[in-house]
Design an enzyme around this catalytic site. Structure first.
Site, PDB file in Angstrom:
ATOM      1  N   ASP A  20       0.807  -1.231   0.000  1.00 13.65           N
ATOM      2  CA  ASP A  20       0.000   0.000   0.000  1.00 13.65           C
ATOM      3  C   ASP A  20       0.837   1.276   0.000  1.00 13.65           C
ATOM      4  OD1 ASP A  20      -2.202  -1.700   0.152  1.00 13.65           O
ATOM      5  OD2 ASP A  20      -2.155  -1.691   2.334  1.00 13.65           O
ATOM      6  N   LYS A  30       1.856   2.057  -5.133  1.00 15.21           N
ATOM      7  CA  LYS A  30       2.442   1.502  -6.363  1.00 15.21           C
ATOM      8  C   LYS A  30       1.559   1.809  -7.570  1.00 15.21           C
ATOM      9  CE  LYS A  30       2.421  -2.595  -4.370  1.00 15.21           C
ATOM     10  NZ  LYS A  30       2.196  -2.264  -2.939  1.00 15.21           N
ATOM     11  N   LYS A  63      -0.293   4.264  -8.329  1.00 17.70           N
ATOM     12  CA  LYS A  63      -0.147   5.605  -8.888  1.00 17.70           C
ATOM     13  C   LYS A  63       1.124   5.731  -9.746  1.00 17.70           C
ATOM     14  CE  LYS A  63       0.743  10.052  -7.173  1.00 17.70           C
ATOM     15  NZ  LYS A  63       0.803  10.971  -6.062  1.00 17.70           N
ATOM     16  N   ASN A 115      -5.363 -10.266  -3.076  1.00 19.36           N
ATOM     17  CA  ASN A 115      -4.981  -9.659  -1.794  1.00 19.36           C
ATOM     18  C   ASN A 115      -4.471  -8.237  -2.047  1.00 19.36           C
ATOM     19  OD1 ASN A 115      -2.818 -10.853  -3.159  1.00 19.36           O
ATOM     20  ND2 ASN A 115      -1.752 -11.534  -1.337  1.00 19.36           N
ATOM     21  N   GLY A 122      -4.455  -4.430  -3.610  1.00 16.37           N
ATOM     22  CA  GLY A 122      -5.445  -3.404  -3.921  1.00 16.37           C
ATOM     23  C   GLY A 122      -4.683  -2.163  -4.323  1.00 16.37           C
ATOM     24  N   GLN A 161       1.980  -6.377  -3.355  1.00 16.18           N
ATOM     25  CA  GLN A 161       2.520  -6.585  -2.003  1.00 16.18           C
ATOM     26  C   GLN A 161       3.864  -5.839  -1.866  1.00 16.18           C
ATOM     27  OE1 GLN A 161       1.116  -9.733  -3.575  1.00 16.18           O
ATOM     28  NE2 GLN A 161      -0.690  -8.803  -2.696  1.00 16.18           N
ATOM     29  N   GLY A 193       5.481  11.915  -4.472  1.00 12.94           N
ATOM     30  CA  GLY A 193       4.019  12.009  -4.433  1.00 12.94           C
ATOM     31  C   GLY A 193       3.585  13.207  -3.613  1.00 12.94           C
ATOM     32  N   GLY A 204       0.154  14.210  -3.610  1.00 12.02           N
ATOM     33  CA  GLY A 204      -1.293  14.127  -3.431  1.00 12.02           C
ATOM     34  C   GLY A 204      -1.782  12.832  -4.062  1.00 12.02           C
TER      35      GLY A 204
HETATM   36  P1  GDP Z   1      -0.672   0.226  -3.583  1.00 15.13           P
HETATM   37  O1  GDP Z   1      -1.299  -1.019  -3.099  1.00 15.13           O
HETATM   38  O2  GDP Z   1       0.794   0.273  -3.319  1.00 15.13           O
HETATM   39  O3  GDP Z   1      -0.985   0.551  -5.014  1.00 15.13           O
HETATM   40  O4  GDP Z   1      -1.294   1.409  -2.698  1.00 15.13           O
HETATM   41  P2  GDP Z   1      -2.846   1.584  -2.270  1.00 15.13           P
HETATM   42  O5  GDP Z   1      -3.593   2.076  -3.449  1.00 15.13           O
HETATM   43  O6  GDP Z   1      -3.351   0.382  -1.569  1.00 15.13           O
HETATM   44  O7  GDP Z   1      -2.703   2.719  -1.156  1.00 15.13           O
HETATM   45  C1  GDP Z   1      -2.118   3.955  -1.413  1.00 15.13           C
HETATM   46  C2  GDP Z   1      -3.112   5.058  -1.085  1.00 15.13           C
HETATM   47  O8  GDP Z   1      -2.433   6.295  -1.035  1.00 15.13           O
HETATM   48  C3  GDP Z   1      -4.197   5.233  -2.129  1.00 15.13           C
HETATM   49  O9  GDP Z   1      -5.375   5.643  -1.476  1.00 15.13           O
HETATM   50  C4  GDP Z   1      -3.656   6.336  -3.022  1.00 15.13           C
HETATM   51  O10 GDP Z   1      -4.677   7.071  -3.666  1.00 15.13           O
HETATM   52  C5  GDP Z   1      -2.964   7.203  -2.016  1.00 15.13           C
HETATM   53  N1  GDP Z   1      -1.787   7.936  -2.503  1.00 15.13           N
HETATM   54  C6  GDP Z   1      -0.792   7.490  -3.330  1.00 15.13           C
HETATM   55  N2  GDP Z   1       0.159   8.432  -3.448  1.00 15.13           N
HETATM   56  C7  GDP Z   1      -0.212   9.481  -2.685  1.00 15.13           C
HETATM   57  C8  GDP Z   1       0.393  10.749  -2.357  1.00 15.13           C
HETATM   58  O11 GDP Z   1       1.485  11.095  -2.811  1.00 15.13           O
HETATM   59  N3  GDP Z   1      -0.314  11.555  -1.522  1.00 15.13           N
HETATM   60  C9  GDP Z   1      -1.532  11.214  -0.991  1.00 15.13           C
HETATM   61  N4  GDP Z   1      -2.125  12.050  -0.177  1.00 15.13           N
HETATM   62  N5  GDP Z   1      -2.114  10.040  -1.281  1.00 15.13           N
HETATM   63  C10 GDP Z   1      -1.456   9.186  -2.095  1.00 15.13           C
HETATM   64  P1  IMO Z   2      -0.793  -4.296  -2.176  1.00  8.84           P
HETATM   65  O1  IMO Z   2      -0.404  -4.865  -3.507  1.00  8.84           O
HETATM   66  C1  IMO Z   2      -0.962  -4.643   2.187  1.00  8.84           C
HETATM   67  C2  IMO Z   2      -0.828  -8.677   3.907  1.00  8.84           C
HETATM   68  C3  IMO Z   2      -2.086  -9.032   4.674  1.00  8.84           C
HETATM   69  C4  IMO Z   2      -1.495  -9.946   5.740  1.00  8.84           C
HETATM   70  C5  IMO Z   2      -0.415 -10.707   4.973  1.00  8.84           C
HETATM   71  C6  IMO Z   2      -0.840 -12.081   4.479  1.00  8.84           C
HETATM   72  O2  IMO Z   2      -2.090  -3.572  -2.190  1.00  8.84           O
HETATM   73  O3  IMO Z   2       0.317  -3.526  -1.566  1.00  8.84           O
HETATM   74  P2  IMO Z   2      -2.441 -12.841   2.501  1.00  8.84           P
HETATM   75  O4  IMO Z   2      -3.903 -12.609   2.288  1.00  8.84           O
HETATM   76  O5  IMO Z   2      -1.582 -12.331   1.400  1.00  8.84           O
HETATM   77  O6  IMO Z   2      -2.130 -14.269   2.853  1.00  8.84           O
HETATM   78  O7  IMO Z   2      -2.106 -11.978   3.833  1.00  8.84           O
HETATM   79  O8  IMO Z   2      -0.081  -9.890   3.857  1.00  8.84           O
HETATM   80  N1  IMO Z   2      -1.036  -8.218   2.512  1.00  8.84           N
HETATM   81  C7  IMO Z   2      -1.039  -6.928   2.141  1.00  8.84           C
HETATM   82  N2  IMO Z   2      -0.942  -5.805   2.868  1.00  8.84           N
HETATM   83  N3  IMO Z   2      -1.040  -4.559   0.843  1.00  8.84           N
HETATM   84  C8  IMO Z   2      -1.108  -5.671   0.080  1.00  8.84           C
HETATM   85  O9  IMO Z   2      -1.082  -5.620  -1.270  1.00  8.84           O
HETATM   86  C9  IMO Z   2      -1.152  -6.930   0.729  1.00  8.84           C
HETATM   87  N4  IMO Z   2      -1.229  -8.204   0.300  1.00  8.84           N
HETATM   88  C10 IMO Z   2      -1.146  -8.975   1.400  1.00  8.84           C
HETATM   89  O10 IMO Z   2      -2.698  -7.900   5.227  1.00  8.84           O
HETATM   90  O11 IMO Z   2      -0.860  -9.178   6.720  1.00  8.84           O
HETATM   91 MG    MG Z   3      -2.798  -1.689  -1.773  1.00  8.67          MG
END
Ligand code: GDP
Ligand code: IMO
Ligand code: MG
Length: 422
Positions: A14, A17, A19, A39, A41, A222, A411, A413
């Site tokens: 999270d 990535k 973006k 898993n 998002g 991940q 980043g 925003g």
């Molecule tokens: P990913 O799994 O690595 O693609 O990240 P996620 O989408 O799960 O979580 C990242 C969150 O941070 C999302 O809600 C994005 O919209 C937000 N985000 C990404 N880059 C930035 C940033 O530079 N600033 C802010 N405020 N939000 C960001």
């Molecule tokens: P993105 O791609 C954050 C975490 C779960 C748990 C552990 C094992 O969005 O960054 P699993 O269901 O994979 O067996 O869970 O890994 N986990 C993540 N945490 N972002 C993810 O993906 C994750 N994918 C798995 O929360 O701790």
């Molecule tokens: Mg994510």
């Protein structure tokens, strides 16, 4: 110019990535997912509309980019079909989607097993996403998994029947409900029919693209500290989200890889259980969570928040051969008056900058922090690193200096345009 660039998560996922991938996809012909499943998002905000990708490479938002789900991915067909339908409903073409014949299928028994195993762990639970990821990879390595090519063949019902009978014995022994093989097979045969047109030999497809001079972007899911080998085992996912998983999950060779971008946030977050040395389970963590909207894209769980750990980042850079950093949420951290960063661990009275995933070691370490001034002000429209406020520059320079890798993206925003390209 390199043929293949890679985007990887550095900490616990999270990091934003999605973006970075969204931007790099505009410079690439092909985007590939190599490991993990739903898993993941990945969120992308385009003109106020929020897209959440779980299985389809988020690069598909760029209409010219081909999207490939590689052999290393575990696919829940139901979720994939939902994602395809949602994209179509938003006017986004999925004509350029390709699914590997060798990816493995998540079936209902994997999801049931994931939940059963977590329940049995009690207070030692991992905090999985309950999407059946671990059990699907178990079957892959146990060699009873069902691959996409089996799934779309007449063999599927036979294979599924054997597996369901075996899994039912386990469910029965725990007093859990069992599965009805006929209804599962009937439902999943329909999913197979829908997905069949997208299925191809993606290994040859990707190499043909390379021969044609096409640029490929590998979209990591991940992150490194969730890696089954290099993460904080057992609090990890069941795949290799690190650089090795890019090759084994796609069939691409190491010689074609150029840039390896490590994505991080200007602070740290985690969902699920396990060690998190710089966690701020206090008002600071709560403030970061609210400022950064730190609630999971996949499970909506509140994310644990804390300070950036440069000791761990240095380890992550080494493991993956990171060539450039993408630091998101600089806007978020800049809303705090003071920011801390971990620059060392104290272990048994000694100071070290060596990270280890040994759980006892982590528990025995206490973080050593450096403090920085925050209050960056509104940076959402800043387009050059030079134009950032002095406090933000000092902060970013320190990260760069500590790990010896240049910052390539900043980043500012959540929006697609809110990014400084260095
Ligand atoms: P990913 O799994 O690595 O693609 O990240 P996620 O989408 O799960 O979580 C990242 C969150 O941070 C999302 O809600 C994005 O919209 C937000 N985000 C990404 N880059 C930035 C940033 O530079 N600033 C802010 N405020 N939000 C960001
Ligand atoms: P993105 O791609 C954050 C975490 C779960 C748990 C552990 C094992 O969005 O960054 P699993 O269901 O994979 O067996 O869970 O890994 N986990 C993540 N945490 N972002 C993810 O993906 C994750 N994918 C798995 O929360 O701790
Ligand atoms: Mg994510």
């Amino acid at each position: 110019m390199s043929k293949v660039d890679v985007v990887l998560g550095t900490f616990f996922g999270d990091e934003g990535k999605g973006k970075i991938i969204d931007y790099l996809a505009t410079k690439s012909d092909v985007a590939v997912r190599c490991s993990g499943g739903n898993n993941a998002g990945h969120t992308i905000n385009v003109n106020g509309k929020k897209y959440a990708f779980h299985l389809i490479p988020s690069g598909i938002l760029n209409s010219n980019t081909k999207a490939v789900i590689g052999n290393g991915v575990v696919i829940d067909p139901k979720v994939l079909i939902e994602e395809i339908n949602e994209l179509k409903a938003n006017g986004i073409s999925v004509e350029n989607l390709y699914i590997s014949t060798k990816a493995h299928i998540i079936l209902p028994y994997h999801i049931m097993m994931d939940k059963l195993l977590e329940a049995n762990r009690g207070s030692n639970k991992i905090g999985t996403t309950a999407r059946g990821i671990g059990p699907a990879y178990c079957d892959k390595y146990e060699r009873c998994g069902i691959r996409v090519e089996d799934f779309i063949s007449p063999e599927f019902s036979k294979l599924a029947r054997i597996n369901i009978a075996n899994k039912n014995k386990v469910f029965e022994s725990y007093g859990y409900e069992t599965l009805n093989a006929d209804s599962v097979i009937q439902e999943y045969e329909e999913y197979a029919r829908i997905l069949k047109p997208y299925v191809v030999d993606t290994v040859n497809l990707l190499h043909d693209y390379l021969d044609e001079g096409k640029k490929i972007l590998c979209e990591g899911a991940q992150a490194t500290l969730l890696d089954i080998d290099f993460g904080t085992y057992p609090f990890v996912t069941s795949s290799n989200p690190t650089i090795g998983g890019i090759c084994t999950g796609s069939g691409l060779g190491a010689k074609d890889i150029g840039e390896v971008y490590g994505v991080l946030k200007a602070y740290a977050s985690k969902v699920g259980e396990g060690p998190f040395l710089t966690e701020q389970d206090n008002e600071i963590g709560d403030t970061i969570r609210e400022l950064g909207h730190e609630y999971g894209t996949t499970t909506k769980r509140p994310r644990r928040c804390g300070w950036l750990d440069l000791v761990a980042l240095k380890y992550v850079v080494r493991i993956n051969g990171i060539t450039g950093l993408a630091i998101n949420h600089v806007d978020t951290i800049g809303k705090l008056p003071k920011i801390k960063v971990c620059v060392g661990y104290e272990h048994n009275g000694e100071v070290t900058t060596h990270y280890s995933t040994n759980l006892d070691y982590i528990n025995e370490c206490s973080p050593i922090y450096e403090e920085f001034d925050g209050n960056f002000g509104d940076i959402s429209n800043v387009k050059s690193r030079n134009d950032l406020p002095e406090n933000a520059k000092v902060y970013l320079n320190r990260i760069e200096e500590f790990v010896g890798v240049p910052v390539k993206f900043i980043g500012t925003g959540a929006g697609r345009e809110e990014m400084i390209i260095c």
